[in-house]
Design an enzyme around this catalytic site. Structure first.
Site, PDB file in Angstrom:
ATOM      1  N   HIS A 179       0.846  -1.205   0.000  1.00 50.96           N
ATOM      2  CA  HIS A 179       0.000   0.000   0.000  1.00 50.96           C
ATOM      3  C   HIS A 179       0.878   1.250   0.000  1.00 50.96           C
ATOM      4  CE1 HIS A 179      -3.965  -1.938   1.329  1.00 50.96           C
ATOM      5  NE2 HIS A 179      -3.097  -2.933   1.251  1.00 50.96           N
ATOM      6  N   ASP A 227      -6.477   5.247   3.295  1.00 50.44           N
ATOM      7  CA  ASP A 227      -6.586   3.824   2.987  1.00 50.44           C
ATOM      8  C   ASP A 227      -7.830   3.231   3.654  1.00 50.44           C
ATOM      9  OD1 ASP A 227      -5.753   1.297   2.004  1.00 50.44           O
ATOM     10  OD2 ASP A 227      -3.658   1.721   2.444  1.00 50.44           O
ATOM     11  N   ALA A 257      15.906  -7.882  -3.686  1.00 51.69           N
ATOM     12  CA  ALA A 257      16.056  -7.997  -5.146  1.00 51.69           C
ATOM     13  C   ALA A 257      15.236  -6.900  -5.820  1.00 51.69           C
ATOM     14  CB  ALA A 257      15.590  -9.372  -5.615  1.00 51.69           C
ATOM     15  N   GLN A 300      12.908  -5.930  -8.092  1.00 49.72           N
ATOM     16  CA  GLN A 300      11.941  -6.629  -8.948  1.00 49.72           C
ATOM     17  C   GLN A 300      11.723  -5.928 -10.285  1.00 49.72           C
ATOM     18  OE1 GLN A 300       8.606  -8.904  -7.429  1.00 49.72           O
ATOM     19  NE2 GLN A 300       7.214  -7.456  -8.382  1.00 49.72           N
ATOM     20  N   HIS A 313       2.219 -14.121  -6.964  1.00 58.78           N
ATOM     21  CA  HIS A 313       1.059 -14.286  -6.084  1.00 58.78           C
ATOM     22  C   HIS A 313      -0.132 -13.459  -6.575  1.00 58.78           C
ATOM     23  CE1 HIS A 313       3.011 -10.620  -5.037  1.00 58.78           C
ATOM     24  NE2 HIS A 313       2.293 -10.361  -3.971  1.00 58.78           N
ATOM     25  N   SER A 342       2.372  -6.080  -8.489  1.00 56.80           N
ATOM     26  CA  SER A 342       3.307  -6.982  -9.181  1.00 56.80           C
ATOM     27  C   SER A 342       2.844  -7.263 -10.609  1.00 56.80           C
ATOM     28  CB  SER A 342       3.453  -8.306  -8.412  1.00 56.80           C
ATOM     29  OG  SER A 342       4.178  -8.106  -7.222  1.00 56.80           O
ATOM     30  N   GLU A 370       3.658  -4.285 -12.758  1.00 54.86           N
ATOM     31  CA  GLU A 370       5.077  -4.238 -13.136  1.00 54.86           C
ATOM     32  C   GLU A 370       5.377  -5.229 -14.257  1.00 54.86           C
ATOM     33  OE1 GLU A 370       7.652  -4.640  -9.756  1.00 54.86           O
ATOM     34  OE2 GLU A 370       6.841  -2.888  -8.747  1.00 54.86           O
ATOM     35  N   GLN A 421      -5.904 -11.669  -4.342  1.00 57.23           N
ATOM     36  CA  GLN A 421      -5.041 -12.330  -5.332  1.00 57.23           C
ATOM     37  C   GLN A 421      -5.785 -13.369  -6.185  1.00 57.23           C
ATOM     38  OE1 GLN A 421      -1.868 -13.711  -2.811  1.00 57.23           O
ATOM     39  NE2 GLN A 421      -1.270 -11.627  -2.254  1.00 57.23           N
TER      40      GLN A 421
END
Length: 478
Positions: A20, A119, A352, A354, A369, A374, A377, A394
């Site tokens: 978030h 939020d 890492a 991403q 997931h 993600s 991206e 998900q």
């Protein structure tokens, strides 16, 4: 002659999860960069210290506001985000978050922002902001199809407060109700939960240690906000956005997919990237499977083993970003896996980058997931998705993408969600190699025309800010 545009002061207050915090920060940076408004980004001290560097061209417009997170029994020291704790401790993080009510109120009173972008968690915030004359915008990091699945907030709030033995016929009180599309979706849809996902979902509808359920938080905040901003765009899910607007009865505004800018990574970690890039450079174009299940997903030891052995069996080159889980639970790799896959696969246990990995030309697929950020991206670079959803939105995101043939979900048992190494291997090969998987690879590449189009995405932020500006002008003149 047109009046000069007033510079707005916008406070931004995300929930204490980096899934978030980062999109909220990205939205703040874009508002500052494109429209010149002043941003106060509010979180706890440790979370603010862990943020990526603010680019110099917008840094003067962004103030990072550190609030002290109250000490709460059962919450470990220095635990200020969901990634710092195991799932069963997150309700105590919510208690601490609710303890931010007083310092946040003091900040809002002393700084008088025009807007607060908030939020789902601070159910106590809308009346405080309204009393201070501050306009409220809810920002959802979840996509529109997920939001629609849960339906009209008034209906859901009445369901969560239901005290009679005879619930309203339109509410969903049984697990089975979540395995079919809800009655308010007027078009065909396969976006539903699996039985094992619905069981986990029911936990979020129950009152937890924080004293209220996540559902109650979400619905109360929805009913107290003036604008609903959502991390999506019309080109991806027009029918769901339209439907959500009808269900909500307040302006629903897509802010685009907020693609991160590659040059804004953690500069001090470039040596990490150099080491990863050296290995990726040696692999064939489009051959590598990147595996990353996010900082909060903790598969069981059995699931973890089956995923690892499925990767090994696939014979595909892989880069597995495997972060140690919060709370220190140890999950062991299958014995001898790293030796057997040496040269072909890397299990990387540190931080890492991403976005940079997904952008490398040797990466062809992404075991994910299905967190919406993600997915965003991956599709900027047209990477095919091998989907392994675990919690929250998900599963519904995975079904949404399967409907569009932009990813393949690893088959699992309906009741307990277990899967086998063979199903992992077959899905990997289908997505990455097999002829019948070409449709998925093509669709993923098509997605770059939307997800990778920065100007298209930035126009959404511009329209959102225009709405904020116009709303405040009306209030000021009124």
């Amino acid at each position: 002659m047109a009046e000069p545009r007033k510079q707005l002061h916008i406070a931004i207050f995300p929930w204490l999860a980096f899934g978030h915090i980062i999109p909220f920060l990205e939205l703040g940076k874009l508002i500052a960069r494109r429209k010149g408004h002043r941003i106060s980004f509010v979180s706890t001290a440790r979370n603010i210290e862990r943020l990526p560097n603010i680019p110099p061209n917008v840094a003067p417009l962004i103030t990072l506001v550190k609030l002290p997170l109250p000490h709460v029994h059962n919450l470990p020291e220095n635990a200020e985000a969901t990634m710092d704790v195991p799932n069963n401790v997150i309700p105590y993080l919510k208690i601490a978050y609710d303890g931010l009510q007083e310092p946040l109120s003091m900040f809002l009173e002393s700084s008088s922002p025009d807007w607060i972008i908030h939020d789902f968690a601070p159910y106590w915030l809308p009346p405080i902001a309204a009393r201070l004359g501050i306009s409220r915008a809810f920002f959802s990091v979840f996509n529109a199809s997920f939001m629609c699945f849960f339906g009209p907030p008034k209906l859901l709030l009445s369901a969560s407060l239901q005290t009679t033995d005879e619930p309203d016929s339109s509410t969903r009180t049984e697990l089975e109700h979540f395995l079919v599309p809800p009655r308010w979706i007027p078009f065909p849809s396969k976006i539903v939960y699996r039985p094992y996902e619905a069981k986990k979902l029911f936990e979020n509808t129950e009152v937890n240690a924080s004293g209220v359920s996540d559902l109650f938080r979400f619905m109360t905040v929805c009913l107290g906000t003036e604008v609903f901003a959502i991390k999506t765009c019309i080109e991806v899910e027009a029918e769901w956005l339209n439907l959500f607007g009808e269900l909500l009865h307040i302006p629903v505004v897509p802010v685009g997919l907020l693609p991160p800018s590659p040059q804004e990574g953690n500069d001090n970690k470039d040596s990490t990237w150099d080491a990863i890039a050296e290995w990726l450079d040696k692999q064939e174009k489009g051959s590598v499977v990147y595996v990353a299940l996010g900082s909060e997903i903790r598969p069981s030891q059995e699931d973890f083993h089956e995923l690892a052995l499925g990767l090994e069996q696939s014979r595909l080159p892989f880069f597995w970003a495997l972060r140690k889980s919060a709370g220190g639970e140890s999950i062991e790799l299958p014995e001898g896996l790293e030796e057997r896959t040496k040269g072909r696969g890397i299990v990387w246990t540190g931080w890492a980058p991403q976005f940079k990995i997904l952008g490398h030309e040797s990466v062809g697929g992404f075991v994910t997931h299905c967190g919406w950020s993600s997915v965003t991206e991956a599709f900027q670079f047209g990477r095919v998705l091998i989907m392994l959803p675990f919690i929250g939105d998900q599963g519904l995101v995975a079904r949404f993408l399967e409907e569009r043939q932009a990813g393949v979900e690893i088959p699992r048992k309906e009741e307990d969600g277990s899967f086998t190494r063979d199903s992992v291997t077959q899905t990997l090969r289908l997505a990455m190699k097999d002829e019948e998987g070409q449709i998925y690879r093509d669709k993923a590449k098509e997605m770059t025309t939307i997800f990778g189009n920065k100007e298209l995405q930035h126009r959404y932020v511009d329209k959102f800010v225009e709405l904020l500006e116009n709303h405040r002008q009306i209030i000021t003149k009124g």
